[in-house]
Design a protein around this motif. Structure first.
Motif, PDB file in Angstrom:
ATOM      1  N   GLY A   1      43.133  40.843  49.074  1.00  0.00           N
ATOM      2  CA  GLY A   1      41.953  41.684  48.898  1.00  0.00           C
ATOM      3  C   GLY A   1      42.312  42.963  48.192  1.00  0.00           C
ATOM      4  N   SER A   2      41.268  43.699  47.791  1.00  0.00           N
ATOM      5  CA  SER A   2      41.538  44.996  47.164  1.00  0.00           C
ATOM      6  C   SER A   2      41.585  46.111  48.215  1.00  0.00           C
ATOM      7  CB  SER A   2      40.563  45.285  46.023  1.00  0.00           C
ATOM      8  OG  SER A   2      39.251  44.955  46.351  1.00  0.00           O
TER       9      SER A   2
ATOM     10  N   MET B   1      45.836  43.482  46.264  1.00  0.00           N
ATOM     11  CA  MET B   1      45.838  43.042  44.872  1.00  0.00           C
ATOM     12  C   MET B   1      44.796  43.817  44.072  1.00  0.00           C
ATOM     13  SD  MET B   1      46.399  38.973  45.270  1.00  0.00           S
ATOM     14  CE  MET B   1      47.622  38.920  43.982  1.00  0.00           C
ATOM     15  N   HIS B   2      44.893  43.677  42.741  1.00  0.00           N
ATOM     16  CA  HIS B   2      43.890  44.302  41.877  1.00  0.00           C
ATOM     17  C   HIS B   2      42.718  43.353  41.697  1.00  0.00           C
ATOM     18  CE1 HIS B   2      46.399  47.642  40.856  1.00  0.00           C
ATOM     19  NE2 HIS B   2      47.381  46.833  40.481  1.00  0.00           N
ATOM     20  N   ASN B   3      41.529  43.919  41.733  1.00  0.00           N
ATOM     21  CA  ASN B   3      40.329  43.157  41.381  1.00  0.00           C
ATOM     22  C   ASN B   3      39.839  43.733  40.059  1.00  0.00           C
ATOM     23  OD1 ASN B   3      37.756  42.166  41.061  1.00  0.00           O
ATOM     24  ND2 ASN B   3      37.268  42.228  43.246  1.00  0.00           N
TER      25      ASN B   3
ATOM     26  N   LYS C   1      36.784  45.703  39.802  1.00  0.00           N
ATOM     27  CA  LYS C   1      36.728  47.006  40.504  1.00  0.00           C
ATOM     28  C   LYS C   1      37.849  47.889  39.945  1.00  0.00           C
ATOM     29  CE  LYS C   1      35.230  44.589  44.717  1.00  0.00           C
ATOM     30  NZ  LYS C   1      35.679  44.095  46.043  1.00  0.00           N
TER      31      LYS C   1
ATOM     32  N   GLY D   1      49.916  40.812  40.234  1.00  0.00           N
ATOM     33  CA  GLY D   1      49.779  39.573  39.459  1.00  0.00           C
ATOM     34  C   GLY D   1      48.604  38.736  39.929  1.00  0.00           C
ATOM     35  N   LEU D   2      48.650  37.466  39.537  1.00  0.00           N
ATOM     36  CA  LEU D   2      47.604  36.525  39.938  1.00  0.00           C
ATOM     37  C   LEU D   2      47.867  36.030  41.354  1.00  0.00           C
ATOM     38  CD1 LEU D   2      47.408  34.323  36.699  1.00  0.00           C
ATOM     39  CD2 LEU D   2      45.594  35.839  37.558  1.00  0.00           C
ATOM     40  N   LEU D   3      46.793  35.888  42.119  1.00  0.00           N
ATOM     41  CA  LEU D   3      46.926  35.406  43.495  1.00  0.00           C
ATOM     42  C   LEU D   3      47.554  34.012  43.541  1.00  0.00           C
ATOM     43  CD1 LEU D   3      46.326  35.454  46.518  1.00  0.00           C
ATOM     44  CD2 LEU D   3      43.941  34.858  45.972  1.00  0.00           C
TER      45      LEU D   3
ATOM     46  N   LYS E   1      39.822  33.838  53.255  1.00  0.00           N
ATOM     47  CA  LYS E   1      38.891  34.898  52.873  1.00  0.00           C
ATOM     48  C   LYS E   1      37.706  34.892  53.820  1.00  0.00           C
ATOM     49  CE  LYS E   1      38.950  37.179  49.528  1.00  0.00           C
ATOM     50  NZ  LYS E   1      38.633  37.950  48.329  1.00  0.00           N
TER      51      LYS E   1
ATOM     52  N   MET F   1      36.218  31.802  42.454  1.00  0.00           N
ATOM     53  CA  MET F   1      37.621  32.247  42.549  1.00  0.00           C
ATOM     54  C   MET F   1      38.522  31.096  42.999  1.00  0.00           C
ATOM     55  SD  MET F   1      38.350  35.201  41.652  1.00  0.00           S
ATOM     56  CE  MET F   1      37.160  35.685  40.477  1.00  0.00           C
TER      57      MET F   1
ATOM     58  N   ILE G   1      39.157  28.780  40.150  1.00  0.00           N
ATOM     59  CA  ILE G   1      40.108  29.363  39.185  1.00  0.00           C
ATOM     60  C   ILE G   1      41.527  29.276  39.762  1.00  0.00           C
ATOM     61  CG2 ILE G   1      40.832  31.502  38.037  1.00  0.00           C
ATOM     62  CD1 ILE G   1      37.814  32.301  38.069  1.00  0.00           C
TER      63      ILE G   1
HETATM   64  O1  PNS Z   1      38.676  42.392  48.283  1.00  0.00           O
HETATM   65  P1  PNS Z   1      38.287  41.744  46.983  1.00  0.00           P
HETATM   66  O2  PNS Z   1      38.078  42.781  45.901  1.00  0.00           O
HETATM   67  O3  PNS Z   1      37.127  40.806  47.125  1.00  0.00           O
HETATM   68  O4  PNS Z   1      39.540  40.835  46.578  1.00  0.00           O
HETATM   69  C1  PNS Z   1      39.535  40.124  45.366  1.00  0.00           C
HETATM   70  C2  PNS Z   1      40.977  39.772  44.972  1.00  0.00           C
HETATM   71  C3  PNS Z   1      41.828  41.043  44.859  1.00  0.00           C
HETATM   72  C4  PNS Z   1      41.571  38.843  46.016  1.00  0.00           C
HETATM   73  C5  PNS Z   1      40.907  39.048  43.596  1.00  0.00           C
HETATM   74  O5  PNS Z   1      40.332  39.896  42.638  1.00  0.00           O
HETATM   75  C6  PNS Z   1      42.272  38.562  43.142  1.00  0.00           C
HETATM   76  O6  PNS Z   1      42.692  37.488  43.515  1.00  0.00           O
HETATM   77  N1  PNS Z   1      42.973  39.404  42.335  1.00  0.00           N
HETATM   78  C7  PNS Z   1      44.286  39.076  41.808  1.00  0.00           C
HETATM   79  C8  PNS Z   1      44.181  38.571  40.357  1.00  0.00           C
HETATM   80  C9  PNS Z   1      43.655  37.160  40.355  1.00  0.00           C
HETATM   81  O7  PNS Z   1      44.332  36.256  40.777  1.00  0.00           O
HETATM   82  N2  PNS Z   1      42.379  36.992  39.904  1.00  0.00           N
HETATM   83  C10 PNS Z   1      41.684  35.726  39.971  1.00  0.00           C
HETATM   84  C11 PNS Z   1      41.965  34.818  38.817  1.00  0.00           C
HETATM   85  S1  PNS Z   1      41.531  35.504  37.257  1.00  0.00           S
END
Ligand code: PNS
Length: 164
Positions: free
Chosen positions: A8-9, A36-38, A41, A72-74, A88, A102, A105
């Protein structure tokens, strides 16, 4: 050993997040909360370092919960924990649409990665980090919205934010 990753962010962590983390810690042997970065946001109130410290403080009473961060990417992050499951929380149907996308992806990047959803506790369905930030900026009482030990720090940050 079963492992959950709660990503999460966390800008900032709310009692809704903590509820999902606590329940995950009852189901899984180990829970990794990953900050992680969103990309949607882009202008966070708290730095990653501040978020790590806050989430650590809020979760220190749960012995099987650890805190980490990644820029990085989750789906790539999760590769270091084979068999780990993403957990989640879902508050409403609108959350589901976003989280479903998500999940697809993440599966495309890492087909072995599974995501599970826990429904939010009814008393937190209205709660989000953005609601907390907005309330904090207007000086509203944050009791019952965020872990009480973090209220002072969030209020202080919101004060600086207001002066920007
Ligand atoms: O608390 P949030 O903002 O709903 O969390 C979203 C989060 C941070 C889990 C999601 O944006 C994320 O997985 N960010 C890391 C980068 C990524 O893997 N993005 C998805 C594929 S493009």
């Amino acid at each position: 050993m079963s492992i959950a990753i709660c990503p999460g962010s966390f800008d900032p962590i709310t009692l809704g997040h903590l509820n999902i983390i606590r329940r995950s810690a009852q189901i899984f042997d180990r829970v990794i909360v990953c900050i992680m970065h969103n990309a949607m946001k882009p202008n966070p109130m708290f730095t990653v370092e501040e978020k790590v410290e806050m989430v650590r403080k809020a979760t220190e009473r749960y012995p099987n919960v650890t805190v980490d961060w990644s820029d990085g990417l989750l789906a790539e992050y999760a590769r270091q924990y084979p068999g780990a499951v993403i957990v989640k929380g879902l508050r409403a149907a609108s959350d589901f649409e976003y989280e479903f996308q998500m999940n697809l992806i993440n599966k495309k990047i890492n087909p072995d990665l599974e995501t599970m959803f826990l429904t939010a506790s009814g008393k937190y369905t209205f709660l989000s980090s953005s609601v907390v930030r907005e309330m904090a900026v207007y000086g509203a009482d944050l009791t019952g919205l965020v872990p009480h030990e973090l209220i002072g720090q969030i209020e202080e940050k919101a004060k600086q934010w207001r002066m920007k």
